[in-house]
Write an enzyme that holds these catalytic residues in place. Sequence first.
Site, PDB file in Angstrom:
ATOM      1  N   CYS A 116      36.361  29.964  35.849  1.00 20.28           N
ATOM      2  CA  CYS A 116      37.626  30.440  35.204  1.00 20.28           C
ATOM      3  C   CYS A 116      37.781  31.852  35.916  1.00 20.28           C
ATOM      4  CB  CYS A 116      37.389  30.621  33.643  1.00 20.28           C
ATOM      5  SG  CYS A 116      35.722  31.346  33.354  1.00 20.28           S
ATOM      6  N   GLY A 149      34.326  42.984  57.944  1.00 22.48           N
ATOM      7  CA  GLY A 149      33.006  41.983  57.775  1.00 22.48           C
ATOM      8  C   GLY A 149      33.505  40.599  58.361  1.00 22.48           C
ATOM      9  N   THR A 150      34.460  40.120  57.555  1.00 17.97           N
ATOM     10  CA  THR A 150      34.950  38.665  57.586  1.00 17.97           C
ATOM     11  C   THR A 150      35.326  38.492  59.065  1.00 17.97           C
ATOM     12  OG1 THR A 150      35.857  38.602  55.558  1.00 17.97           O
ATOM     13  CG2 THR A 150      36.804  36.915  57.093  1.00 17.97           C
TER      14      THR A 150
END
Lengths: 80, 376
Positions: free
Chosen positions: B321, B76-77
């Site tokens: 975090c 997809g990227t």
Amino acid sequence: MTAYDVALELDCRELPCPMPVIELARHLGDVEVGELLAVVARDPAAAVDVPAWCRMKEQDFVGADAADDGVARYVVRRLG
Amino acid sequence: MTAPPARSADLDSASSAPLHPAAREVLLAALDRGYADPRRLHRAGREARLLLDNAREATADALGVRPDEVTFTPSGTHAVHLGLLGLLRGSRRGSRVVDSPVEHSAVRHAVAWGADGGTEVRVDRSGRVDAAGLVEGARSADVALVALQTANHEVGTLQPVDGLQLPDDVPLFTDACASMGRLPLPDGWAAAAGSAHKWGGPAGVGVLLVRKRARWRNPFPGDDRVDERSTGFENVPAVLAAAASLQAVVAERDEVGTRQHGLVDVVRRRVAAEVPDVEVVGDPDRRLPHLVTFSCLYVDGEALVTELDRRGFGIASGSACTASTLTPSHVLEAMGVLTHGNVRLSLQRDATRAEVDAFCDALRGVVAEIRSRVGL
């Protein structure tokens, strides 16, 4: 440079997220209603989370400036 | 201690969904039938070509586009990069991009890599972009294209892709990865991208859509494949399985989407009512059916992910975090909502009321326990 004259400044420079906001909540009662409380933090999340905390807890986010060493400082006015 | 649920619940379909049952059979059959080079004229090559053409037609049919507008990519990227940068290269205007600050990192990386700067238009507290600001930004003579997602991948808010009145020569790229299959595609785009592992297809399959009349030029070195927009040897079995899954997902989306939308309503309502100092974010109605995000004050996001996992619930988090960069989610930041203690829950297709109720039951205790560690 500091732009606000605050009643209490919390040194949270070395504390990770979400400790700066936790410290803010712990010490809100240490200033009078109408006074300014500031938190100094390197945690990048504080820039978003301090204003968000103010909105959720009905306090006034006054703005951000920098402590004398250049670290970001977030300033809150106690409303209640 | 709370007893773990009977089976662990993966509530992170937006990161990746398990293979759809309809795709599994197709994949297994195609592994044997579709191994050959689809450009070859021999029998095995023709067989692979037939499967590849079938996959393209099935995908086009499921998405309501033409088969020659469909290109399969290795992710997809990569489809996002090809779609956006191809429109950029095809532009006769300039090389700047106007987009939203809540686009997926794939879009942001493509803009940073290929564009000559960009303008990010504001979003509101729900994460919806200021459509008038996008249109206004697009009028600048040096703007090549506008990029706007169909729906936000972190908070689920739908974007006003339909009906943006852009100048005629400013094309729209839409990242449809979060919604493809789950919702019909909007209109008005020149290129679009999707990712199969988000709809229950195999990983390693992206879909690039380029409209027939779009000015699109390959931004990368070309190749000599069946489809001139693609490069590299086609993974025919995976592409066919992705297409089979997409067809199945589209066929069942009225039922699945309605059920998921209702279950997310339950989570939104219960979390807001039962967890103190929590902010449920994203648009409550105009949103993806399967996804909800909320943030809990005074809670460490990593502890939240870990404790929920111990109780059998797999969720994602946009808290700093939990990120490799240790910076908070740029989406939550742009919306101006709390970034710590963040949970993104996204339902699988077989999600049940019992599952979301078990999650809500566990959440309250987990949040209280983590808060008690810091005396709050």
